[in-house]
Design an enzyme around this catalytic site. Structure first.
Site, PDB file in Angstrom:
ATOM      1  N   SER A  47      -1.817   1.931  11.196  1.00 28.48           N
ATOM      2  CA  SER A  47      -1.940   2.818  10.035  1.00 28.48           C
ATOM      3  C   SER A  47      -1.536   4.230  10.370  1.00 28.48           C
ATOM      4  O   SER A  47      -1.488   4.625  11.529  1.00 28.48           O
ATOM      5  CB  SER A  47      -3.375   2.831   9.537  1.00 28.48           C
ATOM      6  N   GLY A  75      -5.599   9.046 -12.376  1.00 25.32           N
ATOM      7  CA  GLY A  75      -5.534   7.654 -11.938  1.00 25.32           C
ATOM      8  C   GLY A  75      -6.842   7.319 -11.248  1.00 25.32           C
ATOM      9  O   GLY A  75      -7.691   8.187 -11.048  1.00 25.32           O
ATOM     10  N   GLU A 122      -8.111   3.654  -5.021  1.00 24.32           N
ATOM     11  CA  GLU A 122      -9.219   3.565  -4.072  1.00 24.32           C
ATOM     12  C   GLU A 122      -9.314   4.797  -3.178  1.00 24.32           C
ATOM     13  O   GLU A 122     -10.386   5.383  -3.002  1.00 24.32           O
ATOM     14  CB  GLU A 122      -9.018   2.317  -3.216  1.00 24.32           C
ATOM     15  N   THR A 142       0.871  -1.183   0.000  1.00 27.11           N
ATOM     16  CA  THR A 142       0.000   0.000   0.000  1.00 27.11           C
ATOM     17  C   THR A 142       0.904   1.229   0.000  1.00 27.11           C
ATOM     18  O   THR A 142       2.132   1.097  -0.025  1.00 27.11           O
ATOM     19  CB  THR A 142      -0.901   0.035   1.254  1.00 27.11           C
ATOM     20  N   CYS A 143       0.297   2.414   0.063  1.00 29.40           N
ATOM     21  CA  CYS A 143       1.138   3.613   0.044  1.00 29.40           C
ATOM     22  C   CYS A 143       1.948   3.766   1.325  1.00 29.40           C
ATOM     23  O   CYS A 143       2.932   4.479   1.353  1.00 29.40           O
ATOM     24  CB  CYS A 143       0.292   4.849  -0.213  1.00 29.40           C
TER      25      CYS A 143
END
Lengths: 446, 301
Positions: free
Chosen positions: A109, A189, A192, A50-51
């Site tokens: 996160s 782009g 999500e 993920t980022c």
């Protein structure tokens, strides 16, 4: 239990400049999964990219899993493992299980308690499953991780409030613009988080939406949802000056927009403010673009301080979540140990069946005149007897297995069995605690 | 000293009802300013609406003051400089209430009320020199309107300067990706940019007309002497700076921080003209004195 391992880098230990060098685009993931399976070697591997993190989960017997995973990751990204080592963390056994539970629940996160990570973990798992890279161990682990995450979200307030990256970004947008109805949002782009940000902007009343994508079909698909316009990537620079809010989340390896692009754009706009949100890893927008007058450029790392503030506000919820993680990890590992007793039970049953069969044959040899009905009755009697005799043994094995691998080994020795189920050692053979080169967390931003 | 000046002025020059109303208005603005600043820093504990209520009462008291003055004197309440400047403050307060009603900007009160208090403080500090000598001068309606427009323009430029200041704070915070403390409660960058532009656009014509009327109040033969006074010279430089801000904004070569800096420079010149020269360059600093002095010399010859 010790065969569960995870190696990764995340936003806590590696800055964005480093993370973007390790990020995997969606199209590279299947090949990377296969490469990991060969190098480790193992049957089960899940790659989460993920980022904010790149993590490799595996269920492997390889004693030097850490070094092999490190080497595999470095080779795959064309970097030296020494460089990677300073940013990577490695967990084994219970720590690996708890780590996945924390990640899935959003406790690890950037935005504490965020729910987007859960869908990202699910997607990574489903991809590994479709590539036949998961088995009973990782299937069980990931399903329990999803349950744990849902439990944390439902039973605590950890995910309540506007604390996603998208909502925080929209908060910043509102500090730049007061009347969003007259503003245009340009999505480059179709990631999500980018789409979620666009949803928040739509809810906040943004006037016009333009979606730019490499494929016009994909752009149209997203644009339709937001009642916006779809534009191919080739025309990005034509539409950039009309955008007040630019959200970029492509999977491009290089920069999509440079400082020069924004300078040209701002001249056309009369230097009216532009809010640019770069959600991509690797980044899409050159960092120098922030120097242009009127351009306010944010990337995922820039939201860290805001997130830290929210984390402080919800520290009480965090404690409850940590307890849930510990309880669920206990429960999963106990269940998994019981499951690990399966091979031993099978071995014991096999031994008993062999003995039973041998004794039956001997009896049949001695009593040749017995009618077939009597022979069948004797066979059924012997089966029932063996089953009743073995039942307490099976119970003992399951109980000992739940206590841990050492207990299981002792039980196996007592019963004269070879297999000990999950017989990996408790300690990490390749990583003595005293010399564990764990990365240091990044200092908070000034 | 300030209290003495205020008391001597109010006791000797105006009656009791007007004095009470004036005191109440100034006290009200002072309280509103304190509440406004507190609301900027701790909006969770102190609400800007409290400042607005207090400021509203103060404005009402100011209206009562002018009403009482009409009853007392029987003429329009613009008999001296103090009253002219006070009338400008009233106009500014009313402009604030109208503009916030049209477009709510909660943080603006934190700057507007201190501005009003500032105007009153400067007014009171200069009151001693304004009441006596200037009473006859404002009998000239051109001078009265000149002072009213110029002070109003200065008030508007104060708002522009506040907007420029807030713009610089907000812009810097956004560039540095900060989201804590005061900046969260400031108006959006876009509304500050718009406020800054509009206030300069409104203030410049007011100042221009005010200057023209000021010159018109004197015969052309005295204009040379007027132009030689520090106050008029500084005012012309201020006018040029603000004109540059407007032209630069329209032509596009002035934007963002540079535009804000130029407006702040303009306001620094306002302070120099209105306060600095008023306080420290009494002799010959005033255009009227200079013009009269030149006339005396001429008549002597």
């Amino acid at each position: 239990m010790q065969r569960f391992v995870v190696l990764g880098i995340n936003h806590k230990f590696a800055p964005l400049e480093v993370r973007e060098r390790f990020a995997y685009s969606d199209r590279r993931l299947p090949a990377a999964l296969k490469a990991f399976r060969e190098i480790l070697p193992c049957e089960e591997v899940v790659l989460l990219s993920t980022c904010n993190r790149v993590e490799v989960y595996s269920f492997t017997e390889a004693p030097e899993a850490r070094n092999r995973m490190l080497q595999a990751l470095a080779t795959d990204q064309g970097l030296k493992s020494d460089f990677l080592q300073q940013y990577c963390y490695f967990h084994r056994g219970r720590e690996a299980v708890e780590h996945l539970f924390r990640v899935s629940g959003g406790l690890d996160s950037l935005v504490l308690g965020e729910t987007q990570i859960l869908s990202q973990v699910k997607r990574a798992y489903l991809l590994a499953q479709s590539e036949n890279c998961t088995g009973k161990a990782l299937n069980g682990l990931f399903h329990r991780a999803f349950q744990t995450a849902k439990k944390m979200h439902h039973e605590t307030g950890i995910s309540e409030g506007q604390f996603s990256i998208s909502s925080i970004a929209v908060g910043f947008v509102k500090r730049v613009f007061d009347d969003l109805g007259s503003k245009t949002a340009l999505l480059i782009g179709a990631g999500e988080v980018g789409e979620l940000t666009l949803t928040y902007l739509r809810d906040a009343g943004v006037g016009r939406v333009i979606v730019v994508s490499r494929t016009l079909e994909r752009a149209r698909e997203v644009a339709e949802r937001f009642k916006g316009d779809a534009v191919p990537l080739d025309l990005l620079h034509d539409y950039l000056p009309s955008a007040d809010i630019v959200i970029s989340q492509t999977s491009a390896e290089g920069r999509v927009l440079s400082k020069a692009d924004f300078v040209a754009c701002q001249k056309k706009r009369g230097f009216a403010p532009v809010f640019a949100l770069d959600l991509a890893v690797p980044r899409d927008i050159a960092e120098e673009a922030a120097e242009v007058d009127g351009v306010f450029l944010y990337n995922v790392d820039d939201l860290e301080q805001v997130v830290a503030d929210h984390a402080m506000e919800r520290s009480a919820e965090l404690d409850v979540c940590r307890r849930i993680v510990a309880t669920e990890a206990d429960s999963f590992l106990a269940g998994f140990q019981a499951y690990a007793a399966g091979p031993m039970i099978a071995e014991l049953r096999q031994k008993a069946a062999s003995l039973q069969q041998a004794e039956l044959e001997r009896l049949n040899e001695r009593l040749k005149d017995l009618p077939p009905e009597a022979r069948d009755e004797i066979a059924r009697f012997s089966e029932r007897l063996v089953a009743k005799l073995l039942h307490p043994q099976f119970q003992t094995i399951r109980t000992e297995a739940a206590k841990g691998p050492d207990s299981l080994r002792r039980a196996a020795a007592m019963l004269g069995l070879d297999g000990a189920g999950e017989a990996a050692p408790e300690s990490n053979p390749e990583q003595p605690a005293a010399t564990d080169p764990s990365p240091k967390p990044l200092p908070p931003k000034a | 000293m300030l209290a003495q000046t205020f008391h001597s002025f109010s006791n000797s020059a105006i009656g009791l009802p007007a004095s009470v109303a004036l005191h109440a208005a100034i006290l009200g603005y002072l309280i509103a300013a304190v509440i406004g600043i507190a609301a900027l820093y701790a909006p969770a504990k102190v609400r800007m609406v409290w400042a607005d209520w207090t400021g509203g009462v103060a404005t009402l008291a100011l209206v009562v003051y002018f009403g009482a003055r009409v009853v007392e004197s029987g003429v329009a309440p613009l008999q001296n400089m103090f009253e002219v400047v006070t009338a400008s403050a009233l106009c500014l307060a009313l402009a604030y209430f109208v503009s916030t009603r049209l477009k709510p900007m909660p943080a603006l009160g934190g700057f507007a009320y201190p501005a009003l208090v500032g105007i009153f403080l400067v007014n009171l500090m200069l009151a001693g020199s304004l009441t006596g000598a200037s009473a006859g001068e404002v009998a000239n309606p051109l001078i009265a309107v000149h002072v009213l427009l110029v002070v109003l323009a200065y008030g508007v430029f104060f708002m522009a300067a506040v907007a420029a200041w807030m713009f610089l704070i907000q812009e810097r915070a956004l560039k540095q990706r900060r989201n804590e403390g005061l900046v969260k409660h400031l108006p959006s960058l876009e509304s500050l940019r718009r406020l800054l532009h509009r206030t300069v656009l409104v203030g410049l014509p007011l100042l221009t007309v005010g200057f023209v009327l000021g010159f018109a109040a004197f015969p052309p033969s005295q204009w040379g002497a007027l132009l030689a006074t520090p106050k008029v010279l500084t005012s012309l430089v201020l006018w040029a700076v603000l004109l540059a801000a407007v032209v630069g904004r329209f032509t596009g070569w002035l934007h963002g921080r540079r535009h804000s800096y130029l407006v702040l420079l303009g306001f620094a010149l306002v302070l120099l003209t209105y306060v600095g020269l008023g306080l420290f360059v009494r002799e010959g600093g005033s255009p009227r004195q200079a013009a009269h002095a030149r006339t005396d010399v001429c008549s002597g010859l």
